[in-house]
Design an enzyme around this catalytic site. Sequence first.
Site, PDB file in Angstrom:
ATOM      1  N   LYS A  80      36.134 -31.989  71.822  1.00  0.00           N
ATOM      2  CA  LYS A  80      37.209 -31.060  72.182  1.00  0.00           C
ATOM      3  C   LYS A  80      36.827 -29.702  71.622  1.00  0.00           C
ATOM      4  O   LYS A  80      36.518 -29.581  70.432  1.00  0.00           O
ATOM      5  CB  LYS A  80      38.556 -31.483  71.614  1.00  0.00           C
ATOM      6  CG  LYS A  80      39.644 -30.443  71.985  1.00  0.00           C
ATOM      7  CD  LYS A  80      41.036 -30.889  71.653  1.00  0.00           C
ATOM      8  CE  LYS A  80      41.408 -30.552  70.233  1.00  0.00           C
ATOM      9  NZ  LYS A  80      42.866 -30.695  70.003  1.00  0.00           N
ATOM     10  N   HIS A 150      55.543 -24.551  68.646  1.00  0.00           N
ATOM     11  CA  HIS A 150      55.259 -25.237  69.914  1.00  0.00           C
ATOM     12  C   HIS A 150      55.169 -26.758  69.746  1.00  0.00           C
ATOM     13  O   HIS A 150      55.685 -27.518  70.565  1.00  0.00           O
ATOM     14  CB  HIS A 150      53.941 -24.697  70.483  1.00  0.00           C
ATOM     15  CG  HIS A 150      53.475 -25.408  71.704  1.00  0.00           C
ATOM     16  ND1 HIS A 150      54.134 -25.317  72.909  1.00  0.00           N
ATOM     17  CD2 HIS A 150      52.443 -26.269  71.893  1.00  0.00           C
ATOM     18  CE1 HIS A 150      53.507 -26.071  73.807  1.00  0.00           C
ATOM     19  NE2 HIS A 150      52.487 -26.663  73.211  1.00  0.00           N
ATOM     20  N   ASN A 172      63.214 -23.892  59.528  1.00  0.00           N
ATOM     21  CA  ASN A 172      62.081 -23.101  60.014  1.00  0.00           C
ATOM     22  C   ASN A 172      62.143 -21.727  59.375  1.00  0.00           C
ATOM     23  O   ASN A 172      63.225 -21.225  59.066  1.00  0.00           O
ATOM     24  CB  ASN A 172      62.125 -22.957  61.542  1.00  0.00           C
ATOM     25  CG  ASN A 172      60.810 -22.416  62.093  1.00  0.00           C
ATOM     26  OD1 ASN A 172      59.740 -22.920  61.763  1.00  0.00           O
ATOM     27  ND2 ASN A 172      60.887 -21.372  62.905  1.00  0.00           N
ATOM     28  N   MET A 232      51.675 -32.701  59.155  1.00  0.00           N
ATOM     29  CA  MET A 232      50.901 -32.546  60.390  1.00  0.00           C
ATOM     30  C   MET A 232      50.348 -31.147  60.606  1.00  0.00           C
ATOM     31  O   MET A 232      49.511 -30.940  61.481  1.00  0.00           O
ATOM     32  CB  MET A 232      51.791 -32.917  61.590  1.00  0.00           C
ATOM     33  CG  MET A 232      52.378 -34.300  61.525  1.00  0.00           C
ATOM     34  SD  MET A 232      51.152 -35.605  61.304  1.00  0.00           S
ATOM     35  CE  MET A 232      50.169 -35.430  62.791  1.00  0.00           C
ATOM     36  N   GLY A 233      50.806 -30.165  59.845  1.00  0.00           N
ATOM     37  CA  GLY A 233      50.395 -28.784  60.117  1.00  0.00           C
ATOM     38  C   GLY A 233      49.033 -28.415  59.553  1.00  0.00           C
ATOM     39  O   GLY A 233      48.318 -27.590  60.127  1.00  0.00           O
ATOM     40  N   ASP A 235      45.435 -28.425  59.083  1.00  0.00           N
ATOM     41  CA  ASP A 235      44.229 -28.927  59.737  1.00  0.00           C
ATOM     42  C   ASP A 235      43.041 -28.002  59.491  1.00  0.00           C
ATOM     43  O   ASP A 235      42.067 -28.013  60.231  1.00  0.00           O
ATOM     44  CB  ASP A 235      44.484 -29.090  61.249  1.00  0.00           C
ATOM     45  CG  ASP A 235      44.993 -27.797  61.890  1.00  0.00           C
ATOM     46  OD1 ASP A 235      45.157 -26.783  61.169  1.00  0.00           O
ATOM     47  OD2 ASP A 235      45.221 -27.792  63.108  1.00  0.00           O
ATOM     48  N   LYS A 239      45.131 -24.103  54.369  1.00  0.00           N
ATOM     49  CA  LYS A 239      46.534 -24.327  54.770  1.00  0.00           C
ATOM     50  C   LYS A 239      47.193 -25.321  53.809  1.00  0.00           C
ATOM     51  O   LYS A 239      46.509 -26.175  53.224  1.00  0.00           O
ATOM     52  CB  LYS A 239      46.588 -24.891  56.179  1.00  0.00           C
ATOM     53  CG  LYS A 239      46.464 -23.862  57.274  1.00  0.00           C
ATOM     54  CD  LYS A 239      46.579 -24.614  58.576  1.00  0.00           C
ATOM     55  CE  LYS A 239      46.761 -23.778  59.775  1.00  0.00           C
ATOM     56  NZ  LYS A 239      46.795 -24.626  60.985  1.00  0.00           N
TER      57      LYS A 239
END
Length: 334
Positions: A80, A150, A172, A232-233, A235, A239
């Site tokens: 990918k 998103h 958020n 999950m954020g 990557d 971060k």
Amino acid sequence: METSSNLSNAGCQVTVVPEEACQAVIGRKQAFEAVEAVFASMASGSARNFPVVREAIGHADALYGFKSGFDRAGMVLGVKSGGYWPGNTRKGLTNHQSTVVLFDPDTGRLSALVGGNYLTAVRTAAASAVSIAHLARKDARVLGMVGAGHQSTFQLRAALEQRNFDQVVGWNRDPENLARLAAVCEEQGIPFEAVSLPDLAARSDVIITITSAFEPLLMSEWVKPGTHIACMGTDTKGKQEVDPMLYARAEIFTDEVAQATSIGESQHAAATGILAPERIIAIGDVINGKHPGRRADQDITLFDGTGVGLQDLAVASMAVKLAGAEGLVERFVL
Ligand code: NAD
């Protein structure tokens, strides 16, 4: 022109699966099954991710890279390519842009080009859903969502299918974006409430973090025993979404152990010595029954979903088959 005597360079047939076709054939169920199966194959050693390339290109604030691998069980080889362009929203485009390229594992010839944007969202949501299915308490009732970008609605929809949630709480950085989570909850008939982060942690049985933060948002002392957290954020190197001290209290699971400590959420706890890398368990071992997963209702389980190339290849190869069977693909000779 030099030609080799009897070796063919005849064109290879390439299947093109457009974004719309991926959306038509890969739903949450298909993505869950593909991702769960490939996590199991990774843990048993029959599928392998290759080292990730991810670089800031020095233009448009973009991160660009390649995630590739080979699944011997499914005979899927590919890559990918794409990344994250934070300014895309202003242009009416999603920030993530990617394409999956598949090759014939027997010959190395190009076999398919598959739109990767929708598939990235649905396969990422499937990863946290797989973690909830295997690690969250069966009686989990409150889902906490940290982040409303998103990916968040994909995460929310997939998570809601894993347990009998009767309340969603969300936070958020820009509260107005929580409207998209509220809309999904309204559609599903589940109450939604915007809350502070400490309140979210105090009330949630399952927490999903899906932000682009570079500092801890969720502090360890706020998280109650029995919680399952899907990070999950994170990557990319640098971060961070959760307090590394959570790692001292939690059982740690991941998609790919090597990736967790290099580019996943676990990089921080590992770097500070809070987390010994041998404590990290591949979720595939839980899926395969080699590890029990959650041992007690009071345990905190943390899934570090770093995002692996084999997830993309799994859903992309499924899209080639299903969209091909429905005549939704195009073909050309290269
Ligand atoms: P997006 O740009 O649409 O949304 C970003 C989200 O992060 C928003 O909720 C925003 O408010 C929040 N945010 C940004 N900076 C923050 C900060 N400093 N503190 C707190 N919140 C902050 O992005 P998206 O498509 O929803 O993706 C979210 C993240 O998930 C991205 O960082 C992306 O790289 C990552 N991601 C991971 C995987 C994986 O497999 N693990 C797959 C896809 C995306």
